[in-house]
Design a protein around this motif. Structure first.
Motif, PDB file in Angstrom:
ATOM      1  N   LEU A 150     -94.779 -60.998  35.568  1.00 33.47           N
ATOM      2  CA  LEU A 150     -94.312 -59.845  36.350  1.00 33.47           C
ATOM      3  C   LEU A 150     -93.836 -58.719  35.433  1.00 33.47           C
ATOM      4  CD1 LEU A 150     -92.285 -61.762  39.097  1.00 33.47           C
ATOM      5  CD2 LEU A 150     -94.319 -60.350  39.528  1.00 33.47           C
TER       6      LEU A 150
ATOM      7  N   TYR B  28     -96.740 -57.091  33.732  1.00 30.62           N
ATOM      8  CA  TYR B  28     -97.438 -56.256  34.722  1.00 30.62           C
ATOM      9  C   TYR B  28     -96.661 -54.946  34.953  1.00 30.62           C
ATOM     10  CZ  TYR B  28     -99.065 -54.581  39.267  1.00 30.62           C
ATOM     11  OH  TYR B  28     -99.541 -53.790  40.283  1.00 30.62           O
TER      12      TYR B  28
ATOM     13  N   ARG C  14     -98.707 -45.743  44.691  1.00 34.62           N
ATOM     14  CA  ARG C  14     -98.639 -47.148  45.116  1.00 34.62           C
ATOM     15  C   ARG C  14     -98.526 -48.090  43.919  1.00 34.62           C
ATOM     16  NH1 ARG C  14    -103.645 -48.270  48.746  1.00 34.62           N
ATOM     17  NH2 ARG C  14    -104.554 -47.002  47.078  1.00 34.62           N
ATOM     18  N   LEU C  15     -99.221 -47.759  42.861  1.00 31.11           N
ATOM     19  CA  LEU C  15     -99.151 -48.609  41.665  1.00 31.11           C
ATOM     20  C   LEU C  15     -97.737 -48.562  41.058  1.00 31.11           C
ATOM     21  CD1 LEU C  15    -100.928 -50.468  39.956  1.00 31.11           C
ATOM     22  CD2 LEU C  15    -101.462 -48.521  38.486  1.00 31.11           C
ATOM     23  N   ALA C  16     -97.138 -47.372  41.076  1.00 31.18           N
ATOM     24  CA  ALA C  16     -95.770 -47.236  40.566  1.00 31.18           C
ATOM     25  C   ALA C  16     -94.817 -48.079  41.408  1.00 31.18           C
ATOM     26  CB  ALA C  16     -95.344 -45.773  40.579  1.00 31.18           C
ATOM     27  N   ARG C  17     -95.010 -48.021  42.728  1.00 35.81           N
ATOM     28  CA  ARG C  17     -94.162 -48.811  43.632  1.00 35.81           C
ATOM     29  C   ARG C  17     -94.381 -50.314  43.394  1.00 35.81           C
ATOM     30  NH1 ARG C  17     -90.434 -46.812  47.619  1.00 35.81           N
ATOM     31  NH2 ARG C  17     -89.484 -48.728  48.311  1.00 35.81           N
ATOM     32  N   SER C  18     -95.619 -50.684  43.148  1.00 39.18           N
ATOM     33  CA  SER C  18     -95.958 -52.079  42.883  1.00 39.18           C
ATOM     34  C   SER C  18     -95.244 -52.557  41.606  1.00 39.18           C
ATOM     35  CB  SER C  18     -97.476 -52.202  42.746  1.00 39.18           C
ATOM     36  OG  SER C  18     -97.816 -53.446  42.213  1.00 39.18           O
TER      37      SER C  18
ATOM     38  N   ASN D  77     -91.671 -53.148  42.406  1.00 37.01           N
ATOM     39  CA  ASN D  77     -91.531 -54.428  43.107  1.00 37.01           C
ATOM     40  C   ASN D  77     -91.614 -55.601  42.132  1.00 37.01           C
ATOM     41  OD1 ASN D  77     -91.376 -52.940  45.386  1.00 37.01           O
ATOM     42  ND2 ASN D  77     -93.215 -53.747  46.379  1.00 37.01           N
ATOM     43  N   ALA D  78     -92.481 -55.469  41.127  1.00 36.06           N
ATOM     44  CA  ALA D  78     -92.612 -56.544  40.133  1.00 36.06           C
ATOM     45  C   ALA D  78     -91.300 -56.741  39.381  1.00 36.06           C
ATOM     46  CB  ALA D  78     -93.739 -56.204  39.157  1.00 36.06           C
TER      47      ALA D  78
ATOM     48  N   ALA E 135     -89.009 -58.538  41.732  1.00 32.83           N
ATOM     49  CA  ALA E 135     -89.447 -59.935  41.883  1.00 32.83           C
ATOM     50  C   ALA E 135     -89.135 -60.747  40.629  1.00 32.83           C
ATOM     51  CB  ALA E 135     -90.940 -59.978  42.186  1.00 32.83           C
TER      52      ALA E 135
ATOM     53  N   VAL F 290     -90.159 -43.747  37.711  1.00 30.48           N
ATOM     54  CA  VAL F 290     -91.496 -44.261  37.384  1.00 30.48           C
ATOM     55  C   VAL F 290     -91.621 -44.581  35.890  1.00 30.48           C
ATOM     56  CG1 VAL F 290     -92.728 -43.257  39.333  1.00 30.48           C
ATOM     57  CG2 VAL F 290     -92.428 -41.916  37.244  1.00 30.48           C
TER      58      VAL F 290
ATOM     59  N   CYS G 212     -94.382 -63.877  44.791  1.00 32.15           N
ATOM     60  CA  CYS G 212     -94.239 -62.739  43.870  1.00 32.15           C
ATOM     61  C   CYS G 212     -95.490 -61.851  43.909  1.00 32.15           C
ATOM     62  CB  CYS G 212     -93.978 -63.227  42.448  1.00 32.15           C
ATOM     63  SG  CYS G 212     -92.312 -63.880  42.252  1.00 32.15           S
TER      64      CYS G 212
ATOM     65  N   VAL H 166     -95.310 -59.735  46.985  1.00 30.73           N
ATOM     66  CA  VAL H 166     -94.334 -58.634  46.839  1.00 30.73           C
ATOM     67  C   VAL H 166     -94.927 -57.512  45.982  1.00 30.73           C
ATOM     68  CG1 VAL H 166     -92.105 -58.008  45.809  1.00 30.73           C
ATOM     69  CG2 VAL H 166     -92.300 -60.059  47.205  1.00 30.73           C
ATOM     70  N   VAL H 167     -95.593 -57.896  44.910  1.00 29.19           N
ATOM     71  CA  VAL H 167     -96.179 -56.895  43.999  1.00 29.19           C
ATOM     72  C   VAL H 167     -97.303 -56.128  44.706  1.00 29.19           C
ATOM     73  CG1 VAL H 167     -97.523 -56.627  41.879  1.00 29.19           C
ATOM     74  CG2 VAL H 167     -95.520 -58.105  41.897  1.00 29.19           C
ATOM     75  N   ALA H 168     -98.049 -56.847  45.565  1.00 29.00           N
ATOM     76  CA  ALA H 168     -99.192 -56.202  46.233  1.00 29.00           C
ATOM     77  C   ALA H 168     -98.786 -55.433  47.485  1.00 29.00           C
ATOM     78  CB  ALA H 168    -100.221 -57.269  46.597  1.00 29.00           C
TER      79      ALA H 168
ATOM     80  N   PRO I 282     -97.188 -52.644  48.339  1.00 31.33           N
ATOM     81  CA  PRO I 282     -97.533 -51.226  48.545  1.00 31.33           C
ATOM     82  C   PRO I 282     -99.003 -51.021  48.918  1.00 31.33           C
ATOM     83  CG  PRO I 282     -96.251 -51.498  46.552  1.00 31.33           C
ATOM     84  CD  PRO I 282     -96.599 -52.876  47.022  1.00 31.33           C
ATOM     85  N   PHE I 283     -99.893 -51.876  48.389  1.00 29.77           N
ATOM     86  CA  PHE I 283    -101.320 -51.750  48.700  1.00 29.77           C
ATOM     87  C   PHE I 283    -101.637 -52.383  50.054  1.00 29.77           C
ATOM     88  CE2 PHE I 283    -100.923 -51.642  44.103  1.00 29.77           C
ATOM     89  CZ  PHE I 283    -101.624 -50.480  43.803  1.00 29.77           C
TER      90      PHE I 283
ATOM     91  N   ASP J  45    -102.324 -40.709  47.268  1.00 29.60           N
ATOM     92  CA  ASP J  45    -101.732 -41.763  46.429  1.00 29.60           C
ATOM     93  C   ASP J  45    -101.086 -41.152  45.184  1.00 29.60           C
ATOM     94  OD1 ASP J  45    -101.050 -44.357  45.768  1.00 29.60           O
ATOM     95  OD2 ASP J  45    -102.879 -44.686  44.598  1.00 29.60           O
TER      96      ASP J  45
ATOM     97  N   LEU K 101     -98.145 -39.315  42.971  1.00 30.17           N
ATOM     98  CA  LEU K 101     -96.683 -39.371  42.908  1.00 30.17           C
ATOM     99  C   LEU K 101     -96.077 -38.094  43.478  1.00 30.17           C
ATOM    100  CD1 LEU K 101     -95.997 -40.884  39.379  1.00 30.17           C
ATOM    101  CD2 LEU K 101     -95.266 -41.835  41.551  1.00 30.17           C
TER     102      LEU K 101
END
Lengths: 664, 107
Positions: A15, A18, A33-37, A40-41, A44, A122, B15, B18-20, B22-23, B32, B34
């Motif tokens: 995590l 990543y 979305r990738l930044a948010r992901s 979240n990592a 987590a 970010v 986990c 949770v990471v996925a 947003p998608f 998408d 910022l």
């Protein structure tokens, strides 16, 4: 369950890695979305690290000696509280605690600020994640707490000196401090990488920095008290490399907490502030390296391990990358405001910073020099107490004076005439105190006398500030004097909380000066019924007893204590012989005078089979002010840390004006 | 052993979800990119910070003068400069398109 622990750490590593890669890429190309992901990592990774920590705690509580770590650091006879403290008593466990706090702080700091400072966050996420990747990698590949073995009948036990209630709080507080300094570092790097060098990174990290600084300060004081009551050599600070390891980042953070005010008030010292943040964080890493690598001889270095090169490599990368980023952003960091006068509050803060940094670097040299000399000449040359005492006096005493001077000088510039008026009363108080102490015999230690005189000066300025401020608030319409006082503090918690912290430092200085410059010592070998004298005290050795405790044999000599004609009761000093650990510890006897703050401190250095005991006895004037200073320091820190609704409203109004969410 | 592996697998799957997230929540978003501050907003934020800094400095000077920490002479030498700083900051904010009320920073 060791598999679950190992797997959880692997998940944390995945995590974190990543979050570094995805977070940096998302920030670079601007993918929401990738930044948010990635955020979240990071959150987590805290959960997976908590699972790993829970596995280790469960193994400790179940005395599961199939875990090498549990077998190495505990035994069946160890009381439960100390069994739990073994979590941070060994290298692997303490690294896991580092990672747990780091991911927890990272998740919290990012969640709190992700709306309000979203364009900053970010870049903060990959920085946080890079640090946690390093620690997760260490735990997975180099120092796993989940290595298993054929189960032995019992564990090796815990180092006796660690079997002390202070060990339940002292190491975790230091780790909260060390790891807490990652927050300002990550936000400073985030601000530099994103180019968003407005005030938000300072606002977002102010309380985190204060919290980390407070935890480091209290942790060190608890460690000093532990050394005082447990290690049994008669002192509380030995300039030991591992003690210094905690002091150095605290000094750097102290400098930052002062200089950041100049940036907030005058928009100056932006480069200096990010450099201090980098220094504080690097020193926190260096402190962990010193404690956990076993590279230095120290009463605190309980481990010899192979993590040293990893840490040194990581510190080198952190310093090189951070400085590279600062150099890259230099044009944006240059301030347009200049220092207007050498007699101004910002100038006083600057002098304070230079002295703090000089003290910090002098200590760093003292810590590093033996390592360098060993590497170069093959012989470790240790710089002794006199080296550190010299620099403490050379830089510490002017720092003490500046604590009184700084807050009373106007920002921008102050005239000499007004300085004369402002400092008239504090100067008179200081001179009267100094002369009085000279007549009372304090002249036998000039540094001690100077410390007391400066302390009187600072205390007078603090009292004057509170008195004048309360009077002004009363004149502005407060209904009562207590109301005016409360209003004064609540309207400017940072300023008046800061004064309380200054008062704590003064108490600390008085305690240190009293107990080190004006202490006395006596030694004697006594048979039962014989006595010895030290100062006004008379000690009579009465009896020797032996008792079997669950994990040690306790031998105690009982002494009758008299002061003049007054019977003060008895005092016990002796030794504990730890059965499993095959070690012996000194168990000192301390009698504190609550009125004067003085301690009578007795060590039973040697107990002969015929019952004679070799005693070493100290009288330490004012030493208890050091511990009292800890409480006052905590009070000041809490006042300063307490949320300020008026400031929150102002920040929300400012943020909403530019379209940022009105929440932090 | 088996229970540990099942728990470890469950942790890993949770986990990943949770990471996925947003998608999963926004498989095909309108945008998408910022939500960054534009140059104008960043400039306005800097002006607001300058205004708040100037107001705070003026407030502190007034209070320190009232308490006696700052003498009359020092106060007279500084108050004009600080008032000018506040006025300049407010004027610059007023010139900015879409600025907030000048009094937002007061409390």
């Amino acid at each position: 369950m060791s598999e679950l622990g190992r797997a959880a750490l692997l998940v944390t590593l995945g995590l974190s890695a990543y979050a570094v890669i995805a977070g940096a890429y998302a920030a670079h190309v601007g993918r929401r979305r990738l930044a948010r992901s990635a955020q979240n990592a990071l959150v987590a990774s805290f959960v997976s690290t908590a699972v790993a920590a829970a596995v280790l705690v469960a193994a400790l509580l179940r005395n599961d000696f199939s875990f090498e770590y549990v077998a190495r650091t505990t035994s069946r006879a160890l009381p439960t509280a100390y069994t739990l403290s073994a979590f941070w008593g060994g290298q692997e466990g303490s690294l896991l605690l580092w990672l747990l706090i780091l991911t927890g702080f990272g998740a919290a700091a990012v969640s709190i600020n992700r709306a309000w400072a979203r364009d900053l966050i970010v870049w903060v996420v990959p920085v946080f994640a890079a640090v946690s990747t390093f620690f997760a990698l260490l735990l997975v590949a180099v120092a796993s707490p989940f290595t298993t073995q054929p189960t032995p009948a019992d564990g090796a036990g815990m180092t006796p000196s660690l079997q002390n209630p202070y060990m339940l709080a002292h190491p975790p507080l230091l780790y909260l401090g060390y790891v807490g300094l990652t927050v300002p570092f990550a936000f400073a790097m985030g601000a530099l990488l994103s180019g968003k060098l407005d005030e938000r990174w300072l606002i977002a990290t102010r309380r985190w920095t204060l919290f980390a600084w407070t935890a480091l300060g209290i942790g060190q004081l608890l460690g000093s008290h532990w050394a005082y009551v447990e290690v049994g050599w008669g002192g509380y600070y030995a300039w030991d490399p591992v003690e210094n390891a905690a002091l150095m980042p605290w000094l750097a953070a102290t400098a930052f907490l002062h200089s950041v005010m100049i940036q907030e008030k005058r928009g100056m010292l932006k480069i200096w502030n990010v450099l201090l943040v980098i220094l504080a964080f690097s020193l926190a890493l260096f402190g962990t390296f010193l404690t956990r690598s076993g590279v230095v001889n120290s009463i605190h270095s309980f481990t010899q391990s192979s993590i040293g090169p990893w840490f040194l490599g990581f510190i080198a990368v952190v310093v090189a990358v951070s400085l590279g980023v600062v150099i890259w952003r230099l044009p944006q960091l240059r301030s347009t405001t200049k220092l207007e006068s050498p007699i101004s509050r910002e100038a006083a803060f600057l002098y304070n910073n230079l002295l703090l940094l000089a003290l910090c670097l002098a200590i760093l040299w003292g810590v590093v020099y033996p390592m360098l000399s060993e590497a170069v000449r093959g012989e470790a040359v240790v710089l002794g107490r006199s080296y550190y005492d010299f620099f403490l006096r050379a830089f510490g005493l002017p720092l003490l004076l500046l604590m009184g001077v700084g807050p009373l000088i106007a920002w921008r510039r102050a005239s000499l005439k007004s300085l004369g008026t402002t400092f008239r009363w504090p100067t008179i108080v200081a001179i009267v105190t100094g002369v009085a102490l000279l007549f009372l015999g304090a002249g036998r230690s000039i540094p001690g006398l100077v410390a007391y005189t400066f302390s009187a000066f600072v205390l007078a300025t603090i009292v004057m500030e509170f008195a004048r401020g309360t009077r002004a608030r009363k004149a502005l319409g407060a209904s009562s004097w207590p109301g005016a006082f409360t209003s004064l503090v609540s309207r400017n918690r940072r300023r008046y909380g800061g004064y309380v912290v200054h008062a704590a430092i003064v108490l600390f200085a008085i305690g240190v000066a009293g107990s080190s410059a004006f202490d006395s010592v006596a030694e004697a070998k006594l048979a039962r019924g014989e006595s010895m004298r030290i100062g006004d005290y008379t000690l009579v050795y009465r009896s020797l007893s032996e008792r079997e405790a669950s994990n040690a044999t306790e031998i105690r000599a009982t002494l009758g204590v008299r002061r003049g004609d007054r019977d003060l009761g008895t005092l016990q000093a002796g030794k504990n012989a730890y059965t499993i650990e095959q070690q012996v510890s000194n168990e000192v006897g301390i009698r504190s005078d609550r009125l004067t703050g003085e301690d009578l401190f007795v060590i039973a250095e040697q107990i002969d089979p015929n019952g004679t005991v070799y005693f070493r006895v100290f009288v330490k004037p004012l030493v208890n002010l050091i511990w009292l200073a800890g409480l006052v320091f905590l009070l000041g820190s809490v006042i300063t840390l307490w949320p300020d609704r008026r400031e929150q409203r102002r920040l929300v109004a400012r943020a909403s004006t530019v379209g940022l969410p009105a929440t932090r | 052993m088996t229970l540990a592996l099942v728990l470890a697998a469950a942790l890993a799957v949770a986990c990943v979800v949770v990471v996925a997230l947003p998608f999963l929540r926004e498989p095909e978003p309108e945008s998408d990119s910022l939500d960054d501050l534009d140059e104008g907003e960043r400039h306005r934020l800097e002006l607001l910070e300058a205004r708040d800094r100037a107001l705070a400095a003026l407030r502190e000077l007034e209070f320190d003068h009232r308490t006696g920490t700052v003498s009359d002479e020092d106060y007279r030498g500084q108050v004009g400069v600080l008032r000018r700083d506040v006025a300049t900051a407010l004027q610059e904010l007023e010139r900015e398109p879409g600025e907030g009320r000048p009094g937002d920073g007061r409390n």
